[in-house]
Motif scaffolding. Sequence first.
Motif, mmCIF file in Angstrom:
data_model
loop_
_atom_site.group_PDB
_atom_site.id
_atom_site.type_symbol
_atom_site.label_atom_id
_atom_site.label_comp_id
_atom_site.label_asym_id
_atom_site.label_seq_id
_atom_site.Cartn_x
_atom_site.Cartn_y
_atom_site.Cartn_z
ATOM 1 N N ALA A 291 0.970 -1.206 -0.122
ATOM 2 C CA ALA A 291 0.053 0.001 0.325
ATOM 3 C C ALA A 291 0.785 1.132 0.049
ATOM 4 O O ALA A 291 0.485 2.287 -0.743
ATOM 5 C CB ALA A 291 -0.886 -0.056 1.096
ATOM 6 N N ALA A 292 2.201 1.102 0.627
ATOM 7 C CA ALA A 292 2.877 2.292 0.896
ATOM 8 C C ALA A 292 3.567 2.703 -0.706
ATOM 9 O O ALA A 292 3.454 3.883 -1.031
ATOM 10 C CB ALA A 292 4.108 2.197 1.722
ATOM 11 N N LEU A 293 3.962 1.646 -1.220
ATOM 12 C CA LEU A 293 4.422 1.896 -2.461
ATOM 13 C C LEU A 293 3.534 2.260 -3.578
ATOM 14 O O LEU A 293 3.886 3.121 -4.562
ATOM 15 C CB LEU A 293 5.252 0.566 -2.999
ATOM 16 N N ARG A 294 2.330 1.672 -3.411
ATOM 17 C CA ARG A 294 1.270 2.159 -4.306
ATOM 18 C C ARG A 294 0.999 3.634 -4.263
ATOM 19 O O ARG A 294 0.872 4.306 -5.284
ATOM 20 C CB ARG A 294 -0.053 1.371 -4.373
ATOM 21 N N THR A 369 9.974 8.436 3.818
ATOM 22 C CA THR A 369 8.648 7.924 4.745
ATOM 23 C C THR A 369 9.063 6.631 5.043
ATOM 24 O O THR A 369 10.014 6.059 5.073
ATOM 25 C CB THR A 369 7.523 8.131 3.518
ATOM 26 N N ASP A 370 7.879 6.196 5.464
ATOM 27 C CA ASP A 370 7.847 4.650 6.158
ATOM 28 C C ASP A 370 7.015 3.621 5.550
ATOM 29 O O ASP A 370 6.114 4.065 4.845
ATOM 30 C CB ASP A 370 7.595 4.841 7.661
ATOM 31 N N ALA A 371 7.576 2.586 5.694
ATOM 32 C CA ALA A 371 6.678 1.288 4.991
ATOM 33 C C ALA A 371 5.234 1.176 5.381
ATOM 34 O O ALA A 371 4.336 0.577 4.812
ATOM 35 C CB ALA A 371 7.523 0.045 5.254
ATOM 36 N N ASP A 372 4.923 1.708 6.517
ATOM 37 C CA ASP A 372 3.483 1.649 7.125
ATOM 38 C C ASP A 372 2.970 2.871 7.021
ATOM 39 O O ASP A 372 1.849 3.189 7.628
ATOM 40 C CB ASP A 372 3.502 1.213 8.704
ATOM 41 N N THR A 373 3.214 3.778 5.990
ATOM 42 C CA THR A 373 2.832 5.146 5.764
ATOM 43 C C THR A 373 2.196 5.173 4.280
ATOM 44 O O THR A 373 2.723 4.791 3.597
ATOM 45 C CB THR A 373 3.778 6.140 6.166
#
Length: 530
Positions: A291-294, A369-373
Amino acid sequence: MTTDAAYPLRTDPDPGAEPGPPGPAELCRAVARRFTALFDGGALSLPLPGSGRTRERFRRLADLGREDLCVARLAEGHTDAVAILHELGGPAVRPGERWGVWAAHPPGPGVHAHRDGAAWRLTGVKPYCSGAQTCTHALVTADSDDGRRLFAVRVAGPAVVPVPGTWQAVGMAGSDSLDVRFSDAPAEPVGDVDGYVRRPGFQHGGLGVAACWLGGARAVAATLFAEAGRHPLDARHRLHPADPRAPVPRRDPAALAGGAGRSGVNAGRVPRPAALAVVVPAHNEARELPAALRALRAAARHPDLAGLPVVTVVAADACTDATPTVAARLGAAVVELPGRNVGAARAAGVDHALRLLGPGADRAWIATTDADTLVPPHWLAHHAHRARQGWHCVVGTVRLRRSPSLPERARALHDSHYFAGRPGAPYPWAHPHVHGANLGVAARRYRAAGGFPPLAHGEDRALVAVLEEHGCRILRTDECPVRTSARLDSRAPHGFGAFLQNLALPTEAAAPVGPAGGSPAGLRTETGRK
């Protein structure tokens, strides 16, 4: 009182570095010098109101406001004091005296005047005293046993002391507006009880202030018109200015802080970054990462970024799940590390991204940024826009996503602390937080600062601190927040997840809030995490 001794200048650790924006003390010092120069040169010898040349008086105040609102604020106070003293038969203004008018009466104890034989003395605290460390004398309103009176006071000695840091006037920082404490200060009455507000010229004082604001508004309008003239107008922008549907241009708060049209940050645009380097540290984030990368992919496709290279790197930090595979499958470059250290991971991700960008890397903009963001679709465009305005670093804010793992009580506690001090619309919020989940920095400045330090937590805060020491232009803004998870299983020891976990504990079992040991301000030092 001198114009120099009260304002210690900031020293730059790198004499060859490009100077950053001036701090409050430097702004006050510069304004004080300009005000004193105008005074010494006779430029503040204005026609008295009601003397037949009132229009000329207001025009000259407006001209000062257009050039520098902070200087105009001090100049208006001095010229108003001269007019009041003339009207009420007060003492004559002697050469070298710089006067202010300190007449604010907000709720609170204020200043009280009492008789000492045939003399008068003032005791108490007067707020919002412009030129507190610059003026040699002031007209001060105070309450006495027989009513409110106006007094002339010499601003000197232990009896009249400005209180540092008592009014954080962001847009008017150079006006040196502080509280002033009076301790049995000698005072000379000017006029009768309520004479200050009952005199015929009272309205002229308010109009003089308005003339200064008019000049400042004209400077802002001139900047906006000049900018609009460089771009074709579409149908939406061709609406009549009086039409309520017409868009209202937004002026950068930093430009207002430095005086209309005079800010070094917003004085002119610089070329946009040569590329964007996006870095995401991740430890076992196979579930959250897609979701973060999308979201990042959508942000990279913003029309304002057309033709601008965007490189996204995931720094897989000691992962034992499919994080590297997931990242590669979604089009991100991957660098793997064994250390389980968020600072080292962010630094490795940045280094890898800049290597991929090649010769133009020094002119790139780094966004982390962060992977859960989840970043909003305009996030990267926002960073590129701010870089073009001349900012060296952009420090953004976060919002917590809804999560069943975080009780509503804990969410409410987080929000009450996090948003403490945020002004209401339309005023900008120069927030105190630092999050690796929403951070941007010019590559050249990043390298000069030594990059992210290899810290297990707080690496983002440490980098921003070094940038501040180097005099970089740092924008703290709430304009483009990111949405981060409210999970309680922290990826970094003592990170944001651990902090939320502490908030979720029952009140009697909760540990001290944040590193500040229980103070709500402790939340302000908590940072992003991976």
